[in-house]
Design a protein around this motif. Structure first.
Motif, PDB file in Angstrom:
ATOM      1  N   PRO A  50       0.842  -1.212   0.000  1.00 41.74           N
ATOM      2  CA  PRO A  50       0.000   0.000   0.000  1.00 41.74           C
ATOM      3  C   PRO A  50       0.869   1.251   0.000  1.00 41.74           C
ATOM      4  N   ASN A  51       1.693   1.423  -1.049  1.00 39.53           N
ATOM      5  CA  ASN A  51       2.715   2.470  -0.992  1.00 39.53           C
ATOM      6  C   ASN A  51       2.260   3.824  -1.527  1.00 39.53           C
ATOM      7  N   ASP A  52       0.981   3.994  -1.773  1.00 39.10           N
ATOM      8  CA  ASP A  52       0.446   5.308  -2.142  1.00 39.10           C
ATOM      9  C   ASP A  52       0.097   6.042  -0.848  1.00 39.10           C
ATOM     10  N   SER A  53       1.007   6.885  -0.366  1.00 34.67           N
ATOM     11  CA  SER A  53       0.814   7.524   0.946  1.00 34.67           C
ATOM     12  C   SER A  53      -0.350   8.503   0.956  1.00 34.67           C
ATOM     13  N   SER A  54      -0.873   8.859  -0.226  1.00 34.23           N
ATOM     14  CA  SER A  54      -2.038   9.751  -0.259  1.00 34.23           C
ATOM     15  C   SER A  54      -3.348   8.989  -0.415  1.00 34.23           C
ATOM     16  N   GLY A  55      -3.278   7.639  -0.390  1.00 36.01           N
ATOM     17  CA  GLY A  55      -4.494   6.833  -0.447  1.00 36.01           C
ATOM     18  C   GLY A  55      -5.259   6.883   0.868  1.00 36.01           C
ATOM     19  N   ARG A  56      -6.419   6.222   0.907  1.00 37.19           N
ATOM     20  CA  ARG A  56      -7.217   6.250   2.131  1.00 37.19           C
ATOM     21  C   ARG A  56      -8.250   5.129   2.128  1.00 37.19           C
ATOM     22  N   PHE A  57      -8.676   4.744   3.345  1.00 42.17           N
ATOM     23  CA  PHE A  57      -9.865   3.933   3.547  1.00 42.17           C
ATOM     24  C   PHE A  57     -11.031   4.874   3.838  1.00 42.17           C
ATOM     25  N   SER A  58     -12.225   4.524   3.382  1.00 42.50           N
ATOM     26  CA  SER A  58     -13.427   5.253   3.752  1.00 42.50           C
ATOM     27  C   SER A  58     -14.413   4.242   4.324  1.00 42.50           C
ATOM     28  N   ILE A  59     -14.761   4.429   5.610  1.00 45.18           N
ATOM     29  CA  ILE A  59     -15.570   3.452   6.340  1.00 45.18           C
ATOM     30  C   ILE A  59     -16.635   4.191   7.142  1.00 45.18           C
ATOM     31  N   GLY A  60     -17.883   3.965   6.809  1.00 46.02           N
ATOM     32  CA  GLY A  60     -18.968   4.549   7.588  1.00 46.02           C
ATOM     33  C   GLY A  60     -18.901   6.054   7.730  1.00 46.02           C
ATOM     34  N   GLY A  61     -18.459   6.733   6.690  1.00 48.75           N
ATOM     35  CA  GLY A  61     -18.383   8.190   6.734  1.00 48.75           C
ATOM     36  C   GLY A  61     -17.087   8.727   7.313  1.00 48.75           C
ATOM     37  N   LEU A  62     -16.179   7.843   7.776  1.00 44.03           N
ATOM     38  CA  LEU A  62     -14.876   8.262   8.282  1.00 44.03           C
ATOM     39  C   LEU A  62     -13.802   7.913   7.267  1.00 44.03           C
ATOM     40  N   ASP A  63     -12.865   8.838   7.047  1.00 42.10           N
ATOM     41  CA  ASP A  63     -11.732   8.594   6.175  1.00 42.10           C
ATOM     42  C   ASP A  63     -10.484   8.328   7.015  1.00 42.10           C
ATOM     43  N   PHE A  64      -9.722   7.304   6.625  1.00 42.29           N
ATOM     44  CA  PHE A  64      -8.484   6.946   7.299  1.00 42.29           C
ATOM     45  C   PHE A  64      -7.363   7.046   6.271  1.00 42.29           C
ATOM     46  N   SER A  65      -6.517   8.055   6.386  1.00 38.80           N
ATOM     47  CA  SER A  65      -5.455   8.310   5.416  1.00 38.80           C
ATOM     48  C   SER A  65      -4.352   7.260   5.528  1.00 38.80           C
ATOM     49  N   PHE A  66      -3.904   6.738   4.380  1.00 43.29           N
ATOM     50  CA  PHE A  66      -2.770   5.812   4.385  1.00 43.29           C
ATOM     51  C   PHE A  66      -1.555   6.453   5.048  1.00 43.29           C
ATOM     52  N   GLY A  67      -1.337   7.735   4.787  1.00 40.39           N
ATOM     53  CA  GLY A  67      -0.189   8.416   5.373  1.00 40.39           C
ATOM     54  C   GLY A  67      -0.234   8.405   6.891  1.00 40.39           C
ATOM     55  N   ASP A  68      -1.436   8.491   7.463  1.00 39.48           N
ATOM     56  CA  ASP A  68      -1.580   8.471   8.917  1.00 39.48           C
ATOM     57  C   ASP A  68      -1.419   7.069   9.494  1.00 39.48           C
ATOM     58  N   ILE A  69      -2.001   6.070   8.824  1.00 38.54           N
ATOM     59  CA  ILE A  69      -2.043   4.752   9.446  1.00 38.54           C
ATOM     60  C   ILE A  69      -0.889   3.841   9.030  1.00 38.54           C
ATOM     61  N   PHE A  70      -0.359   3.993   7.833  1.00 40.19           N
ATOM     62  CA  PHE A  70       0.776   3.182   7.403  1.00 40.19           C
ATOM     63  C   PHE A  70       2.098   3.935   7.525  1.00 40.19           C
ATOM     64  N   GLY A  71       2.049   5.259   7.499  1.00 38.08           N
ATOM     65  CA  GLY A  71       3.263   6.070   7.500  1.00 38.08           C
ATOM     66  C   GLY A  71       3.435   6.741   6.154  1.00 38.08           C
ATOM     67  N   SER A  72       4.177   7.831   6.138  1.00 38.18           N
ATOM     68  CA  SER A  72       4.273   8.641   4.932  1.00 38.18           C
ATOM     69  C   SER A  72       5.312   8.134   3.946  1.00 38.18           C
ATOM     70  N   SER A  73       6.243   7.278   4.390  1.00 37.95           N
ATOM     71  CA  SER A  73       7.285   6.772   3.499  1.00 37.95           C
ATOM     72  C   SER A  73       7.118   5.269   3.348  1.00 37.95           C
ATOM     73  N   LEU A  74       6.354   4.873   2.344  1.00 39.16           N
ATOM     74  CA  LEU A  74       6.070   3.468   2.120  1.00 39.16           C
ATOM     75  C   LEU A  74       6.837   2.975   0.905  1.00 39.16           C
TER      76      LEU A  74
END
Length: 239
Positions: free
Chosen positions: A148-172
């Motif tokens: 999942p190396n796109d640090s600007s990607g995200r999960f969207s779950i039940g109206g909440l967004d979870f940024s890849f950069g926040d949860i996986f880290g910015s340097s993938l």
């Protein structure tokens, strides 16, 4: 305000009783095979009753590609909502526009995506948006996610967004693996995954659905502290 802080704010604003039904809880393992497999074992041990896992091994041929791929074991469906637009997903016999694909190491046009405990996995084929639609009647889902190396990607779950950069880290880097699990006491709904970098994607393997008992109130108090710590850690890491 970044995604991790949004989740903390939601926790802080809710009572313990309302938190159970209002906030989906997303958990991400540390990077690496050992951490990911340990997280899967912990997730599986938390489930009770009917548990279903889709490994994309049986019922599929390596190279199968479609806009929607249905689990042969009843986990749910996986849909390419917005397909990729170029790059390796247009290699050989593959077309980005044809949707998701079940791949193996022998049939994959990508580097960094791989199966964890089986020879095949489900690949996003660089879709800008894909949706997991779990079978109803369950409150938890877990899966491996590779590359999942796109640090600007995200999960969207039940109206909440979870940024890849926040949860996986910015340097993938290419080839990383994590175990992702989601608990939603209100019942699982669609999980949308967005990849915001053109020609980027990821692989999913061992997608499991099941149910866990609603945690005790003390667990949610600890959850609030844990999310607060996560937010603080991500803020420090970004400085």
């Amino acid at each position: 305000m970044n995604t991790a802080i949004k989740v903390v704010a939601a926790v802080a604003a809710l009572s313990v009783s309302s938190l159970v039904s209002a906030v989906p809880v997303l958990t991400i393992s540390d990077q690496g095979y050992s951490a990911a497999t340990a997280a899967e074992a912990a997730f599986l041990s938390s489930l009770s009753g009917s548990v279903i896992t889709e490994s994309f091994d049986r019922g599929y041929a390596a190279g199968d590609q479609a806009t929607t791929i249905n689990s042969v074991f009843g986990v749910g469906s996986f849909t390419s909502v917005t397909p990729g637009t170029g790059g390796a997903c247009n290699s050989g016999s593959y077309s980005c526009a044809d949707g998701l694909a079940v791949l193996s190491s022998a049939t994959s046009p990508f580097n960094g995506r791989f199966a964890l405990s089986s020879p095949q996995w489900l690949d996003s084929m660089d879709a800008s948006e894909m949706t997991i639609s779990p079978t109803t009647g369950y409150n938890s889902i877990g899966f491996y996610m590779t590359d999942p190396n796109d640090s600007s990607g995200r999960f969207s779950i039940g109206g909440l967004d979870f940024s890849f950069g926040d949860i996986f880290g910015s340097s993938l880097g290419s080839g990383n693996v994590f175990y992702v699990s989601l608990f939603d006491a209100a019942g699982l709904g669609d999980v949308s995954i967005f990849s915001n970098a053109n020609g980027d994607g990821y692989g999913l393997d061992n997608v499991t659905i099941g149910s866990v008992a609603v945690p005790e109130p003390g667990t949610f108090a600890l959850l609030g502290l844990g999310l607060l710590g996560l937010g603080a850690a991500r803020k420090r890491a970004s400085k």
